[in-house]
Enzyme design. Structure first.
Site, PDB file in Angstrom:
ATOM      1  CE  LYS A  71       2.048  54.268  70.272  1.00  0.00           C
ATOM      2  NZ  LYS A  71       3.046  53.623  69.389  1.00  0.00           N
ATOM      3  CG  ASP A 108       5.072  54.821  66.144  1.00  0.00           C
ATOM      4  OD1 ASP A 108       6.021  55.328  66.769  1.00  0.00           O
ATOM      5  OD2 ASP A 108       4.040  54.382  66.695  1.00  0.00           O
TER       6      ASP A 108
HETATM    7  P1  NAP Z   1       0.356  44.161  69.626  1.00  0.00           P
HETATM    8  O1  NAP Z   1      -0.555  45.056  68.892  1.00  0.00           O
HETATM    9  O2  NAP Z   1      -0.076  43.550  70.906  1.00  0.00           O
HETATM   10  O3  NAP Z   1       0.787  42.974  68.612  1.00  0.00           O
HETATM   11  C1  NAP Z   1       1.556  41.878  69.059  1.00  0.00           C
HETATM   12  C2  NAP Z   1       1.937  41.010  67.883  1.00  0.00           C
HETATM   13  O4  NAP Z   1       2.741  39.928  68.379  1.00  0.00           O
HETATM   14  C3  NAP Z   1       0.742  40.369  67.180  1.00  0.00           C
HETATM   15  O5  NAP Z   1       1.025  40.245  65.809  1.00  0.00           O
HETATM   16  C4  NAP Z   1       0.701  38.995  67.849  1.00  0.00           C
HETATM   17  O6  NAP Z   1       0.091  37.982  67.067  1.00  0.00           O
HETATM   18  C5  NAP Z   1       2.170  38.699  67.985  1.00  0.00           C
HETATM   19  N1  NAP Z   1       2.409  37.644  68.974  1.00  0.00           N
HETATM   20  C6  NAP Z   1       2.139  37.683  70.309  1.00  0.00           C
HETATM   21  N2  NAP Z   1       2.492  36.514  70.879  1.00  0.00           N
HETATM   22  C7  NAP Z   1       2.971  35.726  69.888  1.00  0.00           C
HETATM   23  C8  NAP Z   1       3.482  34.395  69.841  1.00  0.00           C
HETATM   24  N3  NAP Z   1       3.581  33.643  70.940  1.00  0.00           N
HETATM   25  N4  NAP Z   1       3.907  33.904  68.651  1.00  0.00           N
HETATM   26  C9  NAP Z   1       3.819  34.658  67.528  1.00  0.00           C
HETATM   27  N5  NAP Z   1       3.337  35.915  67.495  1.00  0.00           N
HETATM   28  C10 NAP Z   1       2.922  36.456  68.670  1.00  0.00           C
HETATM   29  O7  NAP Z   1       1.740  44.911  69.996  1.00  0.00           O
HETATM   30  P2  NAP Z   1       2.439  46.111  69.202  1.00  0.00           P
HETATM   31  O8  NAP Z   1       2.042  47.392  69.800  1.00  0.00           O
HETATM   32  O9  NAP Z   1       2.231  45.872  67.751  1.00  0.00           O
HETATM   33  O10 NAP Z   1       3.970  45.886  69.598  1.00  0.00           O
HETATM   34  C11 NAP Z   1       4.679  44.772  69.109  1.00  0.00           C
HETATM   35  C12 NAP Z   1       6.163  44.938  69.414  1.00  0.00           C
HETATM   36  O11 NAP Z   1       6.664  46.115  68.795  1.00  0.00           O
HETATM   37  C13 NAP Z   1       6.474  45.076  70.895  1.00  0.00           C
HETATM   38  O12 NAP Z   1       7.629  44.305  71.166  1.00  0.00           O
HETATM   39  C14 NAP Z   1       6.796  46.541  71.065  1.00  0.00           C
HETATM   40  O13 NAP Z   1       7.732  46.789  72.095  1.00  0.00           O
HETATM   41  C15 NAP Z   1       7.420  46.876  69.724  1.00  0.00           C
HETATM   42  N6  NAP Z   1       7.297  48.310  69.363  1.00  0.00           N
HETATM   43  C16 NAP Z   1       8.435  49.021  69.135  1.00  0.00           C
HETATM   44  C17 NAP Z   1       8.359  50.348  68.793  1.00  0.00           C
HETATM   45  C18 NAP Z   1       9.617  51.151  68.564  1.00  0.00           C
HETATM   46  O14 NAP Z   1       9.570  52.392  68.532  1.00  0.00           O
HETATM   47  N7  NAP Z   1      10.746  50.513  68.399  1.00  0.00           N
HETATM   48  C19 NAP Z   1       7.113  50.962  68.626  1.00  0.00           C
HETATM   49  C20 NAP Z   1       5.954  50.197  68.832  1.00  0.00           C
HETATM   50  C21 NAP Z   1       6.068  48.866  69.208  1.00  0.00           C
HETATM   51  P3  NAP Z   1      -1.482  37.636  67.289  1.00  0.00           P
HETATM   52  O15 NAP Z   1      -2.226  38.599  66.426  1.00  0.00           O
HETATM   53  O16 NAP Z   1      -1.589  36.236  66.813  1.00  0.00           O
HETATM   54  O17 NAP Z   1      -1.780  37.772  68.735  1.00  0.00           O
END
Ligand code: NAP
Length: 280
Positions: A71, A108
Site C-alpha cells: 500500500k 479505506d
Molecule cells: P500496523 O500498521 O502494523 O499497525 C498496528 C498497530 O497496532 C500499531 O498502532 C501498533 O502499535 C499496534 N499494536 C501492535 N501490537 C500491540 C500491542 N501489543 N499493544 C498495543 N498496540 C499494539 O497495522 P494496520 O495495517 O494499521 O492494521 C491494524 C489492524 O487493522 C489489523 O488488525 C488489520 O486487520 C485491521 N485493518 C482492517 C481493515 C478493514 O477493512 N476492516 C483495513 C485495514 C486494516 P505500535 O506503533 O506501538 O507498534
C-alpha cells in the site's frame, strides 16, 4: 469493440494474498450485475510490484486493490496519486485510465465512515470526541476520514508514543496525542471509540482497555474482522454500547473501487453478507 473491451479483469495484489475476502465480494457483484469479468488473487512479491503494476494495462485489467505489503510502496510507482491517498499515505486501489496510465486511490477512509453510518445512521463526526487506539497504517485512513467528516476532537493513543505524537504534528488540530498509559481515562465523554490496533485479532491478545469511563451511548468500532466480534466489542456490547466490526469497512471500501472499474455502484445486500460471513 473486441471482447477485451467488455470482459474486465480486476484483482488484489498482495504478499501473501490467499486469505483475502475481496474475490468473494467483487465476484459476487460481477455476477449480481450480470457483468462479464473476474476478480482474481494476484500474489506479487514486493520486489516485483512495479513490474506487476505496469503489466495491468497490458493484461487488460481495469485496475486492482493493493494489500499488505504494497500500500505504501505503490505511492511512488503509479503515474498519479489522488489527494486523499496522498494525505493517508497509502494506496489501496489502482485504476487503469483510458490512456493506460495508473491512478492510485484510497477507499479505506470512505469504507470506514460508511461502516459507521450503516451501524448507526444518525452518526455524526462532530457529535463528540473520538478516541482512536493505534497509530499504524489503518489509523491514518481512520483519522483522515474523521477529520474530513468534521470531527472536532480526536484523542489518539498508541503503544509507541512517537507515532501518535508525529501523527498529531502532521495532521494538527483536532488531533491530540494521549500517552498510552492514559488511554483508559481518555474514554471520558467520548462519542466514538475506534480500535485500529491488531489487539483482539485472531492469535493476538485482547486490547488492554477498561471501558468504565466510556459513555453508554458511544459507538464502538473495531476495524478487525477476524474474529467478527473481538473481546473489545463483546465488552462494549455487554455494557450497552452500539458496536461495529471491520467487515463493514472491508465491504464498503470495495464499493467505490468496483464502481471505478466496472461502472456500477454495488450494494451490500443480505446475500453478499451471508456469502462473506460464510468464508470465516
Ligand atoms: P500496523 O500498521 O502494523 O499497525 C498496528 C498497530 O497496532 C500499531 O498502532 C501498533 O502499535 C499496534 N499494536 C501492535 N501490537 C500491540 C500491542 N501489543 N499493544 C498495543 N498496540 C499494539 O497495522 P494496520 O495495517 O494499521 O492494521 C491494524 C489492524 O487493522 C489489523 O488488525 C488489520 O486487520 C485491521 N485493518 C482492517 C481493515 C478493514 O477493512 N476492516 C483495513 C485495514 C486494516 P505500535 O506503533 O506501538 O507498534
Amino acid at each position: 469493440m473486441g471482447a477485451s473491451h467488455t470482459y474486465k479483469l480486476a484483482g488484489v495484489m498482495g504478499w501473501p494474498v490467499s486469505h483475502s475476502r475481496s474475490p468473494v465480494i467483487h465476484n459476487h457483484w460481477i455476477a449480481h450485475h450480470g457483468l462479464k469479468g473476474a476478480y482474481v488473487l494476484l500474489p506479487v512479491q514486493p520486489e516485483n510490484l512495479e513490474q506487476a503494476l505496469r503489466a495491468l494495462p497490458v493484461l487488460g485489467f481495469a485496475g486492482c486493490n493493493l494489500t499488505i505489503p504494497h500500500k505504501v510502496d505503490a505511492l511512488r510507482l503509479v503515474d498519479r496519486v489522488d489527494l486523499l491517498a496522498q494525505r493517508i499515505g497509502a494506496v489501496n486501489t489502482i485504476v487503469v485510465e483510458p490512456d493506460q496510465s495508473l491512478t492510485g486511490r484510497n477507499t479505506d477512509a470512505y469504507g470506514f465512515i460508511e461502516s459507521l453510518r450503516d451501524a448507526m445512521p444518525q452518526w455524526r463526526a462532530d457529535a463528540g470526541p473520538a478516541v482512536v487506539m493505534g497509530a499504524g497504517g489503518a489509523a491514518r485512513a481512520v483519522i483522515v476520514s474523521l477529520i474530513d467528516q468534521g470531527a472536532r476532537e480526536i484523542r489518539l493513543t498508541n503503544r509507541s508514543w512517537a507515532k501518535a505524537h508525529d501523527m498529531a504534528q502532521e495532521f494538527g488540530p483536532p488531533i491530540r496525542a494521549i500517552p498510552w498509559e492514559d488511554r483508559h481515562d481518555a474514554l471520558q465523554g467520548a462519542a466514538l471509540l475506534v480500535n485500529t490496533t491488531n489487539q483482539g485479532m485472531q492469535g493476538e491478545a485482547a486490547l488492554d482497555l477498561h471501558l468504565d469511563l466510556l459513555p453508554s451511548d458511544a459507538l464502538v468500532s473495531d476495524i478487525i474482522y477476524v474474529p467478527m466480534e473481538t473481546p473489545l466489542m463483546i465488552a462494549a456490547r455487554q455494557r450497552g454500547n452500539a458496536t461495529v466490526n471491520g467487515l463493514g469497512m472491508l465491504l464498503n471500501q470495495a464499493r467505490p473501487a468496483f464502481e471505478a472499474w466496472f461502472g456500477v455502484c454495488p450494494g451490500i445486500t443480505p446475500e453478499l453478507l451471508h456469502q462473506v460471513r460464510g468464508t470465516f
